[in-house]
Write a protein that holds these residues in place. Structure first.
Motif, PDB file in Angstrom:
ATOM      1  N   LEU A 110       7.805  -4.512   2.500  1.00  0.00           N
ATOM      2  CA  LEU A 110       7.505  -3.378   1.412  1.00  0.00           C
ATOM      3  C   LEU A 110       6.290  -3.835   0.341  1.00  0.00           C
ATOM      4  O   LEU A 110       5.852  -2.908  -0.085  1.00  0.00           O
ATOM      5  CB  LEU A 110       8.772  -2.991   0.896  1.00  0.00           C
ATOM      6  CG  LEU A 110       9.708  -2.204   1.664  1.00  0.00           C
ATOM      7  CD1 LEU A 110      10.880  -2.034   1.043  1.00  0.00           C
ATOM      8  CD2 LEU A 110       9.281  -0.984   2.523  1.00  0.00           C
ATOM      9  N   ARG A 111       6.428  -5.155   0.017  1.00  0.00           N
ATOM     10  CA  ARG A 111       5.454  -5.832  -0.843  1.00  0.00           C
ATOM     11  C   ARG A 111       5.561  -4.995  -2.328  1.00  0.00           C
ATOM     12  O   ARG A 111       4.561  -4.690  -3.001  1.00  0.00           O
ATOM     13  CB  ARG A 111       4.056  -5.646  -0.372  1.00  0.00           C
ATOM     14  CG  ARG A 111       3.820  -6.258   1.114  1.00  0.00           C
ATOM     15  CD  ARG A 111       2.575  -5.934   1.783  1.00  0.00           C
ATOM     16  NE  ARG A 111       2.537  -4.660   2.328  1.00  0.00           N
ATOM     17  CZ  ARG A 111       1.412  -3.916   2.757  1.00  0.00           C
ATOM     18  NH1 ARG A 111       0.460  -4.346   2.607  1.00  0.00           N
ATOM     19  NH2 ARG A 111       1.718  -2.882   3.229  1.00  0.00           N
ATOM     20  N   ASP A 112       6.943  -5.104  -2.792  1.00  0.00           N
ATOM     21  CA  ASP A 112       7.097  -4.618  -4.167  1.00  0.00           C
ATOM     22  C   ASP A 112       6.391  -5.648  -5.125  1.00  0.00           C
ATOM     23  O   ASP A 112       6.239  -6.789  -4.857  1.00  0.00           O
ATOM     24  CB  ASP A 112       8.598  -4.470  -4.451  1.00  0.00           C
ATOM     25  CG  ASP A 112       9.206  -3.354  -3.577  1.00  0.00           C
ATOM     26  OD1 ASP A 112       8.216  -2.239  -3.254  1.00  0.00           O
ATOM     27  OD2 ASP A 112      10.401  -3.118  -3.459  1.00  0.00           O
ATOM     28  N   SER A 113       6.062  -5.036  -6.281  1.00  0.00           N
ATOM     29  CA  SER A 113       5.530  -6.007  -7.301  1.00  0.00           C
ATOM     30  C   SER A 113       6.351  -7.285  -7.632  1.00  0.00           C
ATOM     31  O   SER A 113       5.772  -8.401  -7.625  1.00  0.00           O
ATOM     32  CB  SER A 113       5.280  -5.207  -8.522  1.00  0.00           C
ATOM     33  OG  SER A 113       4.571  -6.089  -9.476  1.00  0.00           O
ATOM     34  N   THR A 200      -8.660  -2.921   8.083  1.00  0.00           N
ATOM     35  CA  THR A 200      -7.618  -2.690   9.207  1.00  0.00           C
ATOM     36  C   THR A 200      -6.294  -3.770   8.754  1.00  0.00           C
ATOM     37  O   THR A 200      -5.392  -3.599   9.431  1.00  0.00           O
ATOM     38  CB  THR A 200      -7.717  -3.279  10.520  1.00  0.00           C
ATOM     39  OG1 THR A 200      -8.437  -4.494  10.759  1.00  0.00           O
ATOM     40  CG2 THR A 200      -9.271  -2.240  10.834  1.00  0.00           C
ATOM     41  N   PHE A 201      -6.265  -4.335   7.644  1.00  0.00           N
ATOM     42  CA  PHE A 201      -5.223  -5.336   7.537  1.00  0.00           C
ATOM     43  C   PHE A 201      -4.131  -4.723   6.403  1.00  0.00           C
ATOM     44  O   PHE A 201      -3.089  -5.249   6.097  1.00  0.00           O
ATOM     45  CB  PHE A 201      -5.677  -6.618   6.714  1.00  0.00           C
ATOM     46  CG  PHE A 201      -5.860  -7.509   7.650  1.00  0.00           C
ATOM     47  CD1 PHE A 201      -5.011  -8.131   8.477  1.00  0.00           C
ATOM     48  CD2 PHE A 201      -7.347  -7.925   8.070  1.00  0.00           C
ATOM     49  CE1 PHE A 201      -5.668  -9.274   9.656  1.00  0.00           C
ATOM     50  CE2 PHE A 201      -7.809  -8.677   8.962  1.00  0.00           C
ATOM     51  CZ  PHE A 201      -6.787  -9.325   9.874  1.00  0.00           C
ATOM     52  N   GLY A 202      -4.352  -3.144   6.189  1.00  0.00           N
ATOM     53  CA  GLY A 202      -3.392  -2.584   5.443  1.00  0.00           C
ATOM     54  C   GLY A 202      -2.862  -3.099   4.104  1.00  0.00           C
ATOM     55  O   GLY A 202      -1.877  -3.125   3.640  1.00  0.00           O
ATOM     56  N   TRP A 203      -4.133  -3.304   3.378  1.00  0.00           N
ATOM     57  CA  TRP A 203      -3.960  -3.989   2.058  1.00  0.00           C
ATOM     58  C   TRP A 203      -3.333  -2.898   1.042  1.00  0.00           C
ATOM     59  O   TRP A 203      -3.196  -1.707   1.075  1.00  0.00           O
ATOM     60  CB  TRP A 203      -5.352  -4.115   1.434  1.00  0.00           C
ATOM     61  CG  TRP A 203      -6.182  -5.016   2.118  1.00  0.00           C
ATOM     62  CD1 TRP A 203      -7.260  -4.746   2.937  1.00  0.00           C
ATOM     63  CD2 TRP A 203      -5.853  -6.551   2.287  1.00  0.00           C
ATOM     64  NE1 TRP A 203      -7.769  -5.600   3.864  1.00  0.00           N
ATOM     65  CE2 TRP A 203      -7.231  -7.022   3.060  1.00  0.00           C
ATOM     66  CE3 TRP A 203      -5.315  -7.410   1.494  1.00  0.00           C
ATOM     67  CZ2 TRP A 203      -7.302  -8.004   3.335  1.00  0.00           C
ATOM     68  CZ3 TRP A 203      -5.426  -8.822   1.875  1.00  0.00           C
ATOM     69  CH2 TRP A 203      -6.368  -9.099   2.714  1.00  0.00           C
ATOM     70  N   LYS A 204      -2.244  -3.458   0.466  1.00  0.00           N
ATOM     71  CA  LYS A 204      -1.605  -2.548  -0.705  1.00  0.00           C
ATOM     72  C   LYS A 204      -2.003  -3.505  -2.299  1.00  0.00           C
ATOM     73  O   LYS A 204      -1.953  -4.713  -2.298  1.00  0.00           O
ATOM     74  CB  LYS A 204      -0.052  -2.813  -0.728  1.00  0.00           C
ATOM     75  CG  LYS A 204       0.767  -1.923  -1.450  1.00  0.00           C
ATOM     76  CD  LYS A 204       2.166  -2.170  -1.276  1.00  0.00           C
ATOM     77  CE  LYS A 204       3.226  -1.296  -2.292  1.00  0.00           C
ATOM     78  NZ  LYS A 204       4.396  -1.337  -1.958  1.00  0.00           N
ATOM     79  N   THR A 217      -8.644  -0.334  -2.488  1.00  0.00           N
ATOM     80  CA  THR A 217      -8.360  -0.676  -1.075  1.00  0.00           C
ATOM     81  C   THR A 217      -8.696   0.247  -0.080  1.00  0.00           C
ATOM     82  O   THR A 217      -8.469   0.213   1.049  1.00  0.00           O
ATOM     83  CB  THR A 217      -6.828  -0.935  -0.895  1.00  0.00           C
ATOM     84  OG1 THR A 217      -6.109   0.132  -1.081  1.00  0.00           O
ATOM     85  CG2 THR A 217      -6.468  -1.964  -1.745  1.00  0.00           C
ATOM     86  N   THR A 218      -9.497   1.328  -0.468  1.00  0.00           N
ATOM     87  CA  THR A 218      -9.919   2.694   0.472  1.00  0.00           C
ATOM     88  C   THR A 218     -11.379   2.530   0.525  1.00  0.00           C
ATOM     89  O   THR A 218     -12.006   2.202  -0.709  1.00  0.00           O
ATOM     90  CB  THR A 218      -9.543   3.753  -0.065  1.00  0.00           C
ATOM     91  OG1 THR A 218      -9.857   4.156  -1.508  1.00  0.00           O
ATOM     92  CG2 THR A 218      -7.914   3.982  -0.026  1.00  0.00           C
ATOM     93  N   GLY A 219     -11.787   2.614   1.607  1.00  0.00           N
ATOM     94  CA  GLY A 219     -13.319   2.599   1.643  1.00  0.00           C
ATOM     95  C   GLY A 219     -14.008   1.056   1.434  1.00  0.00           C
ATOM     96  O   GLY A 219     -15.146   1.009   1.315  1.00  0.00           O
ATOM     97  N   GLY A 220     -12.957   0.163   1.545  1.00  0.00           N
ATOM     98  CA  GLY A 220     -13.435  -1.384   1.205  1.00  0.00           C
ATOM     99  C   GLY A 220     -12.398  -2.063   0.555  1.00  0.00           C
ATOM    100  O   GLY A 220     -11.262  -1.701   0.493  1.00  0.00           O
ATOM    101  N   LEU A 221     -12.830  -3.189   0.188  1.00  0.00           N
ATOM    102  CA  LEU A 221     -11.826  -3.987  -0.775  1.00  0.00           C
ATOM    103  C   LEU A 221     -12.473  -4.619  -1.858  1.00  0.00           C
ATOM    104  O   LEU A 221     -13.173  -5.480  -1.644  1.00  0.00           O
ATOM    105  CB  LEU A 221     -11.142  -5.160   0.163  1.00  0.00           C
ATOM    106  CG  LEU A 221      -9.945  -5.894  -0.485  1.00  0.00           C
ATOM    107  CD1 LEU A 221      -8.767  -5.145  -0.935  1.00  0.00           C
ATOM    108  CD2 LEU A 221      -9.473  -7.004   0.645  1.00  0.00           C
ATOM    109  N   SER A 239      -1.782  -8.027   1.937  1.00  0.00           N
ATOM    110  CA  SER A 239      -2.111  -7.642   3.355  1.00  0.00           C
ATOM    111  C   SER A 239      -0.706  -7.178   4.059  1.00  0.00           C
ATOM    112  O   SER A 239       0.194  -7.464   3.526  1.00  0.00           O
ATOM    113  CB  SER A 239      -2.583  -8.639   4.348  1.00  0.00           C
ATOM    114  OG  SER A 239      -1.589  -9.508   4.652  1.00  0.00           O
ATOM    115  N   ALA A 240      -0.647  -6.270   4.841  1.00  0.00           N
ATOM    116  CA  ALA A 240       0.480  -5.936   5.455  1.00  0.00           C
ATOM    117  C   ALA A 240       0.728  -7.103   6.544  1.00  0.00           C
ATOM    118  O   ALA A 240       0.020  -8.325   6.609  1.00  0.00           O
ATOM    119  CB  ALA A 240       0.154  -4.870   6.612  1.00  0.00           C
TER     120      ALA A 240
END
Length: 302
Positions: A110-113, A200-204, A217-221, A239-240
């Protein structure tokens, strides 16, 4: 439901059912087919002609090419060397050490803070052997990293970018853009399996300080460069879960099924030079039972 009018009808019905069952069972036989090839060596671009004799309900071909190998039909993991190519675009240099690349195998997906901050991370920034220290005009090669040692047999890999920069009272803070982030699993046989790219790595995005300037994280990083005198900043892009050894099993080409007439020939063109282990699988199937036969040989494409 069948309505039985008399005993004679009943016996006729039972006998018919037994006869049909017996016929169904006796019809399943071993497939009897053979395959021959005109020669063992071909030139690149030649048509390889396979000649069949006999019969099988179903016929499939493993050509021996990458993704079509019989020995990999049940493989779901492949141990290889994990490589990561990173290119970075740097602007507004105010803190040369504001960017870190981190890795862990112990993180809640879930990658919470709180989980991100408290996780046991390994700092692998020093593997970016060409990390830029001055402004660049475009993305530059920051290094080809070997991440093989970071794999875990039963746990996924997580990667994270951490941007940490002090307040700048006279200018905007540093802005980093990750232009290339390409990971591959390089197998011993020379096969290169793509694992993902920067998009494609699902960055959060995780904000610790200065949420208004979180990673984009949208349209690039890239980091959203904090404005003049906007305060200290610490923000992450995580990343995911990544499974470096995961791989799709190999599948054959279907040549015929039970509804088709057994072909006399089949033609195939290889697109690369090499030696190929060719495998044909013939099978007969009835209800929940089947019988198979395998034919194998090697051909060379020069």
């Amino acid at each position: 439901m069948v309505k039985i009018k008399n005993m004679k009808s009943y016996y006729i019905w039972v006998c018919a059912a037994l006869l049909l069952t017996a016929c169904d069972k006796t019809e399943l036989t071993d497939p009897e087919f053979d395959v021959r090839v005109e020669k063992a060596v071909y030139k690149l671009g030649d048509t390889v002609k396979f000649n069949f004799s006999g019969y099988a309900d179903y016929l499939t071909l493993y050509s021996g090419e990458t993704g079509k190998k019989y020995e990999n039909r049940e493989r779901t993991r492949a141990d290889g060397t994990v490589k990561l190519q990173v290119n970075l675009f740097l602007r507004n240099v105010s803190s040369q050490k504001s960017l870190s690349l981190l890795a862990t195998n112990d993180l809640n997906p879930l990658r919470d803070s709180a989980d991100v901050v408290d996780a046991k991370w390994t700092d692998i920034t020093d593997r970016l052997t060409r990390l830029p220290t001055a402004n660049t005009t475009s993305g530059v090669d920051a290094g080809l990293l070997d991440l093989t040692d970071l794999k875990h047999a039963t746990k996924p890999l997580f990667l994270a970018w951490k941007f940490k920069s002090p307040n700048n009272p006279t200018g905007v803070q540093t802005r980093w853009t990750v232009t290339v982030f390409t990971m591959t699993n390089n197998l011993p046989d020379g096969t290169v399996m793509a694992l993902g790219t920067v998009t494609t790595f699902g960055w959060k995005a995780i904000s610790v300080k200065n949420k208004a300037y979180a990673w984009i994280t949208t349209g690039g990083l890239f980091t959203n460069a904090p404005a003049i005198n906007s305060g200290d900043t610490e923000n992450w892009a995580v990343s995911a879960p990544i499974y470096p050894d995961a791989i799709l099993r190999d599948y054959p080409v279907s040549i015929k099924d039970i509804s088709n007439v057994m072909p006399l020939t089949y033609q195939y063109i290889y697109t690369a030079r090499g030696k190929y282990k060719v495998t044909f699988i013939g099978s007969n199937s009835r209800s929940n039972d089947s019988k198979t036969i395998r034919k194998e040989f090697e051909i060379t494409i020069e």
